[in-house]
Design a protein around this motif. Structure first.
Motif, short mmCIF file in Angstrom:
data_model
loop_
_atom_site.label_atom_id
_atom_site.label_comp_id
_atom_site.label_asym_id
_atom_site.label_seq_id
_atom_site.Cartn_x
_atom_site.Cartn_y
_atom_site.Cartn_z
N HIS A 26 0.83 -1.21 0.00
CA HIS A 26 0.00 0.00 0.00
C HIS A 26 0.86 1.26 0.00
N LEU A 27 1.93 1.24 0.78
CA LEU A 27 2.84 2.39 0.81
C LEU A 27 3.47 2.62 -0.56
N ARG A 28 3.96 1.57 -1.19
CA ARG A 28 4.62 1.71 -2.48
C ARG A 28 3.67 2.26 -3.54
N ALA A 29 2.38 1.95 -3.42
CA ALA A 29 1.40 2.40 -4.42
C ALA A 29 0.91 3.81 -4.16
N ASN A 30 1.24 4.40 -3.00
CA ASN A 30 0.68 5.71 -2.64
C ASN A 30 1.73 6.67 -2.08
N LEU A 31 2.94 6.62 -2.62
CA LEU A 31 4.01 7.46 -2.10
C LEU A 31 3.78 8.94 -2.35
N ASP A 32 2.88 9.28 -3.26
CA ASP A 32 2.67 10.69 -3.60
C ASP A 32 1.82 11.43 -2.59
N ARG A 33 1.28 10.74 -1.60
CA ARG A 33 0.42 11.42 -0.63
C ARG A 33 0.77 11.00 0.79
N LYS B 214 -2.12 8.61 6.91
CA LYS B 214 -2.24 8.64 8.36
C LYS B 214 -2.06 7.24 8.94
N LEU B 215 -1.67 7.23 10.21
CA LEU B 215 -1.44 5.97 10.89
C LEU B 215 -2.69 5.09 10.87
N CYS C 71 -5.04 -4.44 9.46
CA CYS C 71 -6.00 -5.00 10.43
C CYS C 71 -5.37 -5.08 11.82
N PHE C 72 -4.60 -4.07 12.17
CA PHE C 72 -4.01 -3.95 13.49
C PHE C 72 -4.57 -2.73 14.20
N SER C 73 -4.52 -2.76 15.50
CA SER C 73 -4.86 -1.58 16.28
C SER C 73 -3.82 -0.49 16.02
N ALA C 74 -4.28 0.73 15.83
CA ALA C 74 -3.35 1.84 15.60
C ALA C 74 -2.41 2.01 16.80
N PHE C 75 -2.86 1.64 17.95
CA PHE C 75 -2.06 1.80 19.16
C PHE C 75 -0.80 0.95 19.11
N HIS C 76 -0.88 -0.25 18.48
CA HIS C 76 0.25 -1.17 18.44
C HIS C 76 0.97 -1.19 17.09
N PHE C 77 0.43 -0.48 16.12
CA PHE C 77 0.90 -0.65 14.75
C PHE C 77 2.38 -0.32 14.58
N HIS C 78 2.83 0.82 15.13
CA HIS C 78 4.23 1.21 14.96
C HIS C 78 5.18 0.14 15.48
N ARG C 79 4.87 -0.40 16.64
CA ARG C 79 5.76 -1.39 17.25
C ARG C 79 5.81 -2.66 16.39
N ILE C 80 4.65 -3.10 15.90
CA ILE C 80 4.62 -4.30 15.07
C ILE C 80 5.36 -4.07 13.76
N PHE C 81 5.14 -2.91 13.15
CA PHE C 81 5.81 -2.60 11.88
C PHE C 81 7.33 -2.63 12.06
N GLY C 82 7.82 -2.00 13.12
CA GLY C 82 9.25 -1.99 13.38
C GLY C 82 9.81 -3.37 13.66
N ILE D 120 8.70 -6.23 12.48
CA ILE D 120 8.70 -7.06 11.28
C ILE D 120 9.74 -6.57 10.26
N THR D 121 9.84 -5.24 10.07
CA THR D 121 10.69 -4.70 9.01
C THR D 121 12.08 -4.31 9.46
N GLY D 122 12.26 -4.06 10.75
CA GLY D 122 13.56 -3.60 11.23
C GLY D 122 13.77 -2.11 11.07
N GLU D 123 12.73 -1.38 10.62
CA GLU D 123 12.78 0.07 10.45
C GLU D 123 11.52 0.68 11.04
N THR D 124 11.61 1.94 11.47
CA THR D 124 10.41 2.65 11.87
C THR D 124 9.56 2.93 10.64
N LEU D 125 8.29 3.15 10.84
CA LEU D 125 7.41 3.44 9.72
C LEU D 125 7.86 4.69 8.97
N ASN D 126 8.24 5.74 9.71
CA ASN D 126 8.68 6.98 9.06
C ASN D 126 9.96 6.77 8.26
#
Length: 309
Positions: free
Chosen positions: A25-32, A35-36, A44-55, A57-63
């Motif tokens: 989804h990020l790759r398809a919408n880099l022009d805009r 929001k979290l 399909c994750f809670s926004a409260f936990h999303f940053h931690r899960i993303f980091g 899995i990927t080893g990088e912060t979302l930003n």
């Protein structure tokens, strides 16, 4: 006979598949700006936990991940298109040319205009190790490359693919193991012979750190299938590709890619689409033998007029 219960995937597998959807989804919408809550909903994750899960899995912060994708897209457009820096900045999601310029210099220690002139990133703060051409490109004249790698334009329809996303591709065995898993699964499902087996570079090897560089091992099939653990499914849009056939070792493959981008493309009326390039393995039974390749290199392209409109 009692119906056998379907085994639920391990939590880490389910999380990885959900984050894969977010990355797509990020790759398809880099022009805009996204929001979290939007990204958390995709996963399909809670926004409260999303940053931690993303980091996790990927080893990088979302930003950091999003900024890296935007800068890598911008670097490709600067190198391979004639579009203005302002247009590139806006298409890549930067609020202004000044913001884009600051971010580019902070990441690559050079300005967008300097990079466009030289095509080189000498002091990348994102990737420290840049491969020297002499390491992997045999000496061939432009005429020899044109003769060795004739290019055809091919329109490929939308298709469903299974894919395994491999990180840290500096360890070749990780990619080869993914091909073994994919071909073994496809044979068991009876879809290998009629499917299209290919690899897809979702990052730019010229600017992405080796330990973060991702390569996707994919199989497109017209027949329905169910993914196994460690595998995800997505739809690839219809796309036009510039296709060159290659037979040889890694040096020949690298030379063909170099010709596609630096030779054929700049002389054509096309520019790259913002979509991954493909390496189709025409000899699927030998996809794990990396001493010799039989490939179709597919560069996604669109006419120059389309981006200017």
């Amino acid at each position: 006979m009692a119906r056998e219960k379907k085994r639920a995937p391990h939590a880490s597998v389910e999380y990885a598949q959900r984050i894969d959807r977010v990355i797509d989804h990020l790759r398809a919408n880099l022009d805009r700006s996204m929001k979290l809550d939007e990204l958390a909903k995709v996963a399909c994750f809670s926004a409260f936990h999303f940053h931690r899960i993303f980091g996790a899995i990927t080893g990088e912060t979302l930003n950091a991940f999003t900024n890296r994708l935007r800068l890598e897209k911008a670097a490709r457009l600067l190198r391979y298109s004639s579009r203005s820096a302002t247009d590139i900045a806006l298409e890549c999601g930067f609020s202004s040319p000044a913001t884009f310029s600051r971010a580019f210099r902070a990441a690559y220690d050079t300005s967008p205009s300097q990079f466009r002139k030289s095509g080189e990133i000498k002091k990348s703060k994102i990737r420290k190790e840049l491969l020297a051409k002499s390491k992997y490109l045999p000496l061939m004249s432009e005429a020899e490359k044109r003769a060795a790698f004739p290019v055809a334009l091919v329109d490929v329809p939308e298709r469903t693919i299974a894919y395994i996303r491999v990180a840290n591709t500096s360890e070749p065995d990780r990619v080869i193991d993914a091909f073994k898993t994919m071909t073994g699964w496809a044979k068991a499902c009876g879809i290998l012979s009629g499917g299209t087996l290919f690899g897809m570079s979702v990052d730019d090897p010229a600017v992405t750190p080796q330990h973060l560089y991702r390569y996707e091992v994919c199989l497109a099939s017209r027949r329905p299938f169910t993914c196994i653990d460690g595998m995800s499914k997505t739809r690839m849009p219809a796309m036009r590709y510039a296709v060159a056939k290659v037979s040889g070792d890694l040096e020949v493959v690298a030379t063909a890619w170099d010709y596609l981008f630096r030779g054929w493309l700049i002389e054509s009326s096309y520019e790259p689409e913002h979509a991954p390039a493909l390496e189709i393995f025409t000899d699927k039974e030998k996809a794990t033998d990396w001493s010799h390749f039989e490939l179709e290199l597919c560069l996604p392209v669109k006419r120059l007029e389309e981006s200017a409109a």
